[in-house]
Scaffold this motif. Structure first.
Motif, PDB file in Angstrom:
ATOM      1  N   GLN A   1     -13.635 -43.519 -70.123  1.00 17.19           N
ATOM      2  CA  GLN A   1     -12.710 -42.676 -70.866  1.00 17.19           C
ATOM      3  C   GLN A   1     -12.662 -43.093 -72.328  1.00 17.19           C
ATOM      4  O   GLN A   1     -12.998 -44.234 -72.679  1.00 17.19           O
TER       5      GLN A   1
ATOM      6  N   THR B   1     -14.911 -31.723 -67.503  1.00 14.86           N
ATOM      7  CA  THR B   1     -15.556 -33.013 -67.774  1.00 14.86           C
ATOM      8  C   THR B   1     -14.903 -33.710 -68.959  1.00 14.86           C
ATOM      9  O   THR B   1     -14.625 -34.915 -68.914  1.00 14.86           O
TER      10      THR B   1
ATOM     11  N   LYS C   1     -12.749 -37.348 -69.229  1.00 19.98           N
ATOM     12  CA  LYS C   1     -13.116 -38.401 -70.184  1.00 19.98           C
ATOM     13  C   LYS C   1     -11.975 -38.761 -71.133  1.00 19.98           C
ATOM     14  O   LYS C   1     -12.079 -39.726 -71.888  1.00 19.98           O
TER      15      LYS C   1
END
Length: 466
Positions: A266, A291, A295
Motif C-alpha cells: 500500500q 486495484t 493500494k
C-alpha cells in the motif's frame, strides 16, 4: 407645529416604541442572533453563532481552500524547454493544439452491449424500408450508419513524438490541477506527512513534481506506473533536467509499466490524473479503480477533465469505492469522501436535467513556449477518497461555481451536506459572519454551512461543454 403634524409624528413613533417594548421582553443574556430569529423568519442561528472563525479575519476563514496562481518549479520549466528545443517535430504548435482539443472533447467508449442494441435497431429500421435486398448491402448500411451516430473511441499510442507533444500541451495544466488537490489535503490535514506515493498513468511525471512541491522531504518513495515506455523515459529525462544522464532533481522515484502484483503493498497517497479516461471500457475502469483502492493506505486522488464525461467517470469511481464490493480486501477500513463533496449521497449535479459537470478552476503560469499565453486556467474535476473520516469541515457546503457579488447578497452556488444544490446567501437570512465569509470566498472554497438554506434549487445551468 400644526396638530395634524404632531399627530403624524406620533403615528410614526408608535411602532418604534412597540418594537422596543417587544425587544425589552427578551430574556437576559439572549444572543443577538437568537433575538433576531424571533423577529425574522429563517435566520440560521447555528451558522451565525458558530465559532468557526476563531481569531481569523473573514477573508481567511477555514473554508478558504483556493490557491493563488500556481508556479511550476523552475527546474521542470527548464527541462521541458530544453526537450522541446532539441526536438525535431515539425509544426509542434499545431500538433499541441490538435491534441489539446482532442483530449478535451473525448467521450466514454461505447460499450459492446450498447453497440449491439444500436445495430439491431438500425437493421430493423432498414429492413422495414425494404430498400436493401442483399445481406451484404444491409450490413454495409448498418455499419455506415453506426459510424455516423456512434462516438468512435480510439486508444492513443504514446510513442516518442506523441509523448513530447503531450508534455508540451499538458504538463503545466496537469501540474496545476494536481497541486490544487494536494493543497486541499495539506490545508485540511496539516499533520499528514506521506512517505510513499503511487501515480497510475504517470505520463510526464507531473504528479511527482506536484507532490514534491507540496510535501517536500516527507516523501521518500514515488512509484510511477505507465504502460508507455516512451512516457516513462520522458518523465525520467525531465527529472534529470532534460538530459539523458545525471542526478534526478527528486530522489526516490521509480518507474514501472505495470502495477505492483502483491496485494499487501500500500501507498500513503495513490493518484490517477487524467488516466481513467484512457481506459477502453467500463469493465477496465472498474478493475483499475478497485486495484487502486486496495493500494491506498490513506488518500486516493482522482482527477479528470472538467467536462461531463470526466465528472461522470469520477462519480462512478466514487460510488464504486463507497458502495461496491471490494475484492479480497486487505485493508478493511471503509472509504469516505474527503473532497469535494460534503456528503456521500448521489451527486445532485448528475441528477439535474440536463446533467451538469462538477468542475473547478486553477490559475497557473504556463511554460514559456512561443505559442503559450503567460497565464491560463485549468478546468478539472476531482474526487479525493480517504480511508479515515478526516475532521468536521467535510460537512461544510462547497462552492461549485464562481461567486457573484451583489448588493446585500451574494450568489453562491452550493453543494450542501444534505445532497442538494442551493444558492444565495444574505446577512439577513444567514447571519453577518457567514455572509462576510461568502463574499470573501471563491470557486472551490467551503462555507461553514452545515444545513441547507431554505431556498429552491438553483435554476442556473452549468455552462460546461460536454
Amino acid at each position: 407645529m400644526a396638530p395634524e403634524s404632531r399627530e403624524h409624528n406620533l403615528r410614526i413613533k408608535k411602532p418604534k416604541g412597540l418594537w422596543l417594548r417587544r425587544w425589552s421582553r427578551q430574556p437576559a443574556g439572549t444572543p443577538l442572533s437568537r433575538a433576531f430569529a424571533d423577529l425574522i423568519p429563517r435566520v440560521s442561528q447555528e451558522n451565525d453563532i458558530l465559532d468557526f472563525l476563531g481569531k481569523r479575519p473573514h477573508r481567511k476563514h477555514p473554508g478558504v481552500l483556493h490557491l493563488s496562481q500556481v508556479q511550476l518549479p523552475q527546474a521542470l520549466v527548464t527541462a521541458a524547454q530544453r526537450l522541446v528545443q532539441e526536438s525535431s517535430i515539425p509544426n509542434i504548435e499545431k500538433q499541441v493544439q490538435t491534441l489539446t482539443n482532442y483530449l478535451w472533447s473525448r467521450k466514454l467508449p461505447t460499450e459492446p452491449e450498447e453497440l449491439r442494441k444500436k445495430a439491431i435497431q438500425l437493421e430493423n429500421k432498414l429492413q422495414d424500408t425494404g430498400s436493401l435486398q442483399s445481406e451484404k448491402q444491409l450490413r454495409g448500411a448498418v455499419l455506415s450508419a453506426l459510424r455516423k451516430t456512434i462516438y468512435l473511441w480510439q486508444k492513443l499510442s504514446y510513442d516518442e513524438r506523441l509523448s513530447l507533444v503531450y508534455m508540451a500541451a499538458r504538463l503545466d495544466g496537469g501540474f496545476a490541477a494536481v497541486s490544487r488537490a494536494f493543497h486541499e489535503i495539506r490545508a485540511r490535514v496539516p499533520d499528514f506527512k506521506p512517505q510513499t506515493l503511487m501515480d497510475f498513468g504517470s505520463g510526464t511525471g507531473s504528479v511527482t513534481w506536484a507532490a514534491y512541491d507540496t510535501w517536500g522531504q516527507s516523501l521518500h518513495e514515488y512509484l510511477c506506473v505507465d504502460s508507455s515506455t516512451s512516457m516513462l523515459a520522458l518523465a525520467e529525462r525531465l527529472l534529470k533536467g532534460g538530459l539523458d544522464s545525471g542526478k534526478p532533481h527528486i530522489p526516490g522515484v521509480f518507474f514501472r509499466q505495470f502495477l505492483p502484483v502483491s496485494p499487501k503493498i500500500q501507498f500513503d497517497v495513490v493518484v490517477s490524473a487524467f488516466s481513467l479516461s484512457e481506459l477502453p471500457s467500463t469493465a477496465d475502469q472498474t478493475e483499475v479503480i478497485q486495484t487502486l483502492w486496495r493500494k491506498t493506505g490513506q488518500f486516493l486522488v482522482l482527477v479528470e477533465n472538467g467536462t461531463k464525461t470526466g465528472h461522470h467517470i469520477l462519480m462512478d469511481a466514487r460510488d464504486l469505492v463507497l458502495r461496491g464490493p471490494e475484492k479480497s480486501p486487505i485493508d478493511h477500513r471503509p472509504g469516505h469522501v474527503f473532497a469535494p463533496c460534503p456528503h456521500e449521497l448521489p451527486c445532485p449535479k448528475l441528477a439535474a436535467s440536463p446533467p451538469q459537470a462538477c468542475s473547478f478552476s486553477q490559475a497557473y503560469s504556463t511554460i514559456p513556449f512561443g505559442w503559450n499565453h503567460s497565464h491560463k486556467e485549468e478546468k478539472f474535476s476531482l474526487v479525493i477518497l480517504s480511508r479515515d473520516l478526516q475532521g468536521e469541515d467535510h460537512r461544510w457546503a462547497r462552492l461549485t461555481q464562481p461567486v457573484l457579488k451583489r448588493t446585500r447578497h451574494v450568489h453562491c452556488h452550493l453543494c450542501c451536506p444534505d445532497g442538494h444544490l442551493q444558492h444565495v446567501v444574505t446577512a439577513r437570512q444567514h447571519g453577518r459572519h457567514l455572509y462576510r465569509c461568502a463574499r470573501a470566498s471563491t470557486w472551490g472554497d467551503c462555507l461553514p454551512l452545515t444545513t441547507s438554506p431554505e431556498f429552491p434549487p438553483s435554476p442556473v445551468q452549468d455552462p460546461s461543454d460536454d
